[in-house]
Scaffold this motif. Structure first.
Motif, PDB file in Angstrom:
ATOM      1  N   SER A   7      -6.511   8.755   1.103  1.00 10.96           N
ATOM      2  CA  SER A   7      -6.069   8.658   2.497  1.00 10.96           C
ATOM      3  C   SER A   7      -7.230   8.258   3.401  1.00 10.96           C
ATOM      4  N   HIS A  40       2.002   4.281   0.966  1.00  7.48           N
ATOM      5  CA  HIS A  40       1.765   5.665   1.374  1.00  7.48           C
ATOM      6  C   HIS A  40       1.668   5.774   2.888  1.00  7.48           C
ATOM      7  N   ASN A  41       2.122   6.895   3.408  1.00  7.80           N
ATOM      8  CA  ASN A  41       2.121   7.129   4.847  1.00  7.80           C
ATOM      9  C   ASN A  41       0.733   7.014   5.470  1.00  7.80           C
ATOM     10  N   CYS A  42      -0.322   7.238   4.672  1.00  4.15           N
ATOM     11  CA  CYS A  42      -1.677   7.189   5.231  1.00  4.15           C
ATOM     12  C   CYS A  42      -2.041   5.791   5.723  1.00  4.15           C
ATOM     13  N   GLN A  74      -0.823   5.836   9.171  1.00  2.00           N
ATOM     14  CA  GLN A  74      -1.688   6.742   9.921  1.00  2.00           C
ATOM     15  C   GLN A  74      -3.032   6.087  10.232  1.00  2.00           C
ATOM     16  N   ASP A 122      -4.502  -0.098  -2.198  1.00  2.60           N
ATOM     17  CA  ASP A 122      -4.357   1.349  -2.320  1.00  2.60           C
ATOM     18  C   ASP A 122      -4.032   1.631  -3.781  1.00  2.60           C
TER      19      ASP A 122
END
Length: 518
Positions: free
Chosen positions: A166, A207-209, A212, A289
């Motif tokens: 992350s 991924h949500n990161c 973010q 990622d």
């Protein structure tokens, strides 16, 4: 004589301590007693690891255990023996269970006894790895060189340890931003220096990161284009091309495309080669990622699945997932070391370098990320690679993918369950065939398995439907565990429906009682 009449004490004069004062330092007063207590603690933890199968995967912390950690700040210490007793009673039995062979809910590594010893050694050295001239930084550079070799990067590629992928993904965005707008000097002038809005691209499965990171960098989540995925849950290349063209026509500035190697929900892998071609043609920073999927390069059988990874500008991944280094050990690798350094290096008096001595060295880890105070994460990673070697680690990765295929075979042969997504690597997504839209049966099955301590799968949402997810990472997991897990699922599904069980319900287990073998 009043206080104002007392003669001043000479500088350096000793101040006598009260007769009953504790020692001013924190070392043991009796080293031999400390040695004996430490050996006992180490032996107890080794026993804990050696007997994992005799205990539940997970246990809800007791009310007494939770209450133990709601006490006021202690004025007096209780001593090592008492603290170890509290650990064994209130902490050790209630961990999250990811070291157990039937933990398969999330992408979490299992650790190793070797890693545990390395963590202890690193704690003994207590090295601050933000900078300075000491051997720990050479160990970290060795890890970067090894990963550059494994991924097909230039051997002078730049790498730095972080807490996890992350944060590594966040660093990648900052490097990409600096690379795209270096002449604007955003670090000094802020985002108002931008003449065009920066836009990034990633799969909807990312991924949500990644979202973010856009938020934290001040670029805004609305400027991350989440591209639709195909039937394999991989990013659609045609949709990416269309989105980039539309943004350029609207006067925006595409600057970054993020490829996924091992999607969090399904384990899917984007077409990394195709993404590399687009990034090259459109002058975009190409980041991957690869939280766990990137390390598939260590398996000759799996390496073709991540073809194109060697063309990335940067890669984020975790040693604490598929390499089972103890938490935490994330890593960020950048092809161009100068681009990496430009994004983070700064002049500061307390970071002044010297030609000799402890302050020697041209580039320190604090020039490659936001952390100055950093632990010696490289040591446990170095131990893991040195002790086991790339071939054995790759074989463990390959085995977890084979076990996922074994579970897929069980699901496809089942009258109760059905597959919900293709198995790309080691993640199996499935559910009860006749479950309703709310996923009531799937939810009940997962919660019951957790509470019984038999196994720990997880729930995710695929196309809006609650889906059971088994992420098989643990190097301890065997074929028999997968077979037993399938039986657990079938029994749990019957109980969730309220049907008579095929086998007697397991009785509640006391602490330390082995799991049922039926």
């Amino acid at each position: 004589m009043n206080h104002s009449q007392r003669p001043p004490k000479p500088i350096g004069a000793a101040v006598p301590a009260p007769a009953d004062a504790s020692p001013a330092d924190l070392d043991p007063t009796d080293w031999e007693a400390f040695r004996a207590e430490s050996h006992r603690a180490l032996d107890a933890m080794i026993d804990h690891l050696a007997t994992l199968r005799e205990r539940p995967v997970w246990r809800e912390p007791s009310a007494e255990a939770r209450e133990r950690f709601r006490r006021p700040l202690p004025a007096e210490g209780q001593g090592l023996s008492a603290a170890l007793e509290d650990f064994e009673r209130f902490i050790q039995p209630y961990a999250n269970g990811n070291i157990h062979p039937l933990f398969m809910g999330w992408a979490q590594g299992a650790g190793t006894p070797v890693g545990m010893i390395a963590e202890m050694l690193a704690a003994g050295l207590n090295s601050n790895c933000g900078g300075r001239n000491h051997i720990a930084l050479d160990v970290e550079r060795q890890i970067a060189a090894w990963m550059a070799e494994a991924f097909g990067f230039p051997l002078d590629a730049s790498g730095v340890f972080v807490t996890g992928t992350s944060i590594a993904n966040f660093l990648s965005l900052l490097v990409a931003r600096e690379h795209a707008l270096g002449e604007k000097n955003v670090r000094k002038n802020g985002l108002k220096a931008l003449e065009e809005q920066l836009v990034a691209y990633a799969s909807r499965e990312a991924h949500n990161c990644v979202r973010q990171a856009m938020e934290l960098a001040g670029l805004g989540a609305r400027h991350l284009r989440l591209i639709e995925s195909d039937g394999s849950h991989s990013l659609r290349i045609d949709e990416l091309k269309r989105a980039i063209a539309e943004d350029r026509a609207a006067g925006l500035h595409p600057f970054l495309v993020v490829g996924t190697a091992g999607a969090v929900d399904t384990g899917a892998i984007d077409d990394l080669d195709a993404l590399a071609e687009i990034a090259k043609a459109e002058d975009l920073w190409f980041h991957i990622d690869g939280a766990f999927g990137a390390l598939a390069v260590l398996s000759p059988a799996l390496k073709p699945l991540v073809k194109g990874l060697e063309r990335a500008d940067s890669i984020a991944f975790d040693f604490h997932k598929w390499l089972h280094v103890p938490y935490d050990a994330g890593f960020f690798l950048v092809r161009d070391p100068e681009a990496h350094r430009r994004a983070f290096a700064a002049n500061a008096a307390y970071l002044t370098r010297a030609p000799r001595g402890l302050a020697a060295g041209e580039i320190w880890p604090c020039d490659l990320g936001a952390d100055l105070s950093r632990g010696f994460r490289a040591l446990k990673t170095w131990f893991t690679i040195e002790v086991f070697g790339a071939q054995r680690l790759g074989a463990c990765i390959e085995k977890s993918c084979a076990l996922a295929q074994r579970l897929r075979g069980h699901i496809e042969a089942s009258q109760t369950f059905e597959m919900r997504a293709p198995v790309a690597l080691n993640v199996v997504c499935f559910g009860v065939k006749d479950d309703d839209e709310s996923g009531r049966l799937n939810r009940e099955i997962v919660m019951e398995l957790h509470e019984s301590g038999e196994a720990a799968p997880s729930l995710t949402l695929l196309d809006g439907h609650p889906t059971i997810r088994a992420a098989i990472f643990n190097h301890r997991t065997r074929e028999a565990d997968i077979d037993d897990f399938m039986q657990m699922l079938e029994r749990a599904a019957q109980r969730a429906r309220g049907e008579p069980p095929l086998a007697p319900l397991p009785t509640p287990r006391e602490e330390g009682e082995p799991l049922s073998q039926d």
